[in-house]
Design a protein around this motif. Sequence first.
Motif, PDB file in Angstrom:
ATOM      1  N   LEU A  95      21.269 -33.548 -23.445  1.00 25.62           N
ATOM      2  CA  LEU A  95      22.335 -33.131 -24.369  1.00 25.62           C
ATOM      3  C   LEU A  95      22.529 -34.166 -25.468  1.00 25.62           C
ATOM      4  O   LEU A  95      22.643 -33.826 -26.652  1.00 25.62           O
ATOM      5  CB  LEU A  95      23.649 -32.923 -23.594  1.00 25.62           C
ATOM      6  N   MET A  96      22.556 -35.449 -25.088  1.00 24.75           N
ATOM      7  CA  MET A  96      22.762 -36.496 -26.085  1.00 24.75           C
ATOM      8  C   MET A  96      21.592 -36.522 -27.079  1.00 24.75           C
ATOM      9  O   MET A  96      21.782 -36.746 -28.271  1.00 24.75           O
ATOM     10  CB  MET A  96      22.933 -37.867 -25.421  1.00 24.75           C
ATOM     11  N   CYS A  99      21.153 -35.570 -16.752  1.00 24.73           N
ATOM     12  CA  CYS A  99      22.412 -35.284 -17.424  1.00 24.73           C
ATOM     13  C   CYS A  99      23.185 -36.582 -17.693  1.00 24.73           C
ATOM     14  O   CYS A  99      23.309 -37.379 -16.762  1.00 24.73           O
ATOM     15  CB  CYS A  99      23.254 -34.352 -16.549  1.00 24.73           C
ATOM     16  N   PRO A 100      23.749 -36.802 -18.865  1.00 26.60           N
ATOM     17  CA  PRO A 100      23.693 -35.926 -20.044  1.00 26.60           C
ATOM     18  C   PRO A 100      22.620 -36.332 -21.054  1.00 26.60           C
ATOM     19  O   PRO A 100      22.776 -36.081 -22.244  1.00 26.60           O
ATOM     20  CB  PRO A 100      25.084 -36.103 -20.636  1.00 26.60           C
ATOM     21  N   GLY A 101      21.513 -36.928 -20.585  1.00 25.95           N
ATOM     22  CA  GLY A 101      20.462 -37.401 -21.488  1.00 25.95           C
ATOM     23  C   GLY A 101      19.939 -36.339 -22.461  1.00 25.95           C
ATOM     24  O   GLY A 101      19.985 -36.547 -23.682  1.00 25.95           O
ATOM     25  N   TRP A 137      27.977 -26.352 -23.875  1.00 26.11           N
ATOM     26  CA  TRP A 137      28.374 -27.268 -24.953  1.00 26.11           C
ATOM     27  C   TRP A 137      28.234 -26.574 -26.310  1.00 26.11           C
ATOM     28  O   TRP A 137      29.122 -26.677 -27.169  1.00 26.11           O
ATOM     29  CB  TRP A 137      27.509 -28.546 -24.922  1.00 26.11           C
ATOM     30  N   ARG A 194      31.069 -24.312 -26.871  1.00 24.02           N
ATOM     31  CA  ARG A 194      32.336 -25.044 -27.078  1.00 24.02           C
ATOM     32  C   ARG A 194      32.460 -25.544 -28.505  1.00 24.02           C
ATOM     33  O   ARG A 194      33.526 -25.518 -29.086  1.00 24.02           O
ATOM     34  CB  ARG A 194      32.425 -26.259 -26.140  1.00 24.02           C
ATOM     35  N   VAL A 195      31.353 -26.073 -29.053  1.00 25.65           N
ATOM     36  CA  VAL A 195      31.464 -26.687 -30.379  1.00 25.65           C
ATOM     37  C   VAL A 195      31.129 -25.722 -31.504  1.00 25.65           C
ATOM     38  O   VAL A 195      31.334 -26.046 -32.665  1.00 25.65           O
ATOM     39  CB  VAL A 195      30.616 -27.975 -30.496  1.00 25.65           C
ATOM     40  N   ILE A 237      22.131 -33.766 -29.552  1.00 23.22           N
ATOM     41  CA  ILE A 237      23.182 -34.061 -30.524  1.00 23.22           C
ATOM     42  C   ILE A 237      22.667 -34.995 -31.622  1.00 23.22           C
ATOM     43  O   ILE A 237      22.960 -34.816 -32.798  1.00 23.22           O
ATOM     44  CB  ILE A 237      24.412 -34.629 -29.800  1.00 23.22           C
TER      45      ILE A 237
END
Lengths: 76, 130
Positions: free
Chosen positions: A18-19, A14-16, A50, A53-54, A22
């Motif tokens: 997720l990044m 984290c947050p690898g 996430w 949220r977005v 994105i």
Amino acid sequence: MTERKIVDGKGSFCPGPLMELIVALKHSQVGDELEVLSTDKGSADDIPEWVRRVGHDYVSTTENDGVWHIVVRKTK
Amino acid sequence: MVGQKICVVVISGTLERLQAAAMLASVAAVSGQEVRVFLSMNALPHFIKGSTAEAPHEGPMGDLMKARNVPEFKMLFEQAIELGDARLYPCSMAMDVLGIGSEQLEDYLGEATGLSRLLTEVQDGQVWTF
């Protein structure tokens, strides 16, 4: 046409993952599905949060042999 | 989008705190939040160009993170800038003490910032201190 892209975040913490998702979303079209592979349970739990949220679509999470597959659909 | 502005004040130069600050900044930035990071005291020397000094560890988590594939904190800060609305500001006092100018700091850092500017930035946001 929709396509499903694999985002391989295995081995990263984290947050690898997720990044990486994105970055992949930036290079995708609206409607595309992306499948994040993660060996980090924390990321598997946090990525759907996430996504909500977005405002993208969270499709599903499955786990297989210690690898989580999180599927997300780009909405914008 | 979601959430309010956050200001992240990083004073410590230890790996655990830099890592936690970078994680918070990057995830907030990619969630659509405005992120302003203020780097001061022992945090700033890590952002001098060509700095290879390893951030000291506070405890066992630091050692474990080094051994595992944890994203590097400077990379996370860069991603926060690249993928979201994040800006990193070096503290002008720390720069004076170190005797360095903006050109000696990483290119992705913004202009030297003093406390008055920081206080203006934090007025309408949450403040997180590391």
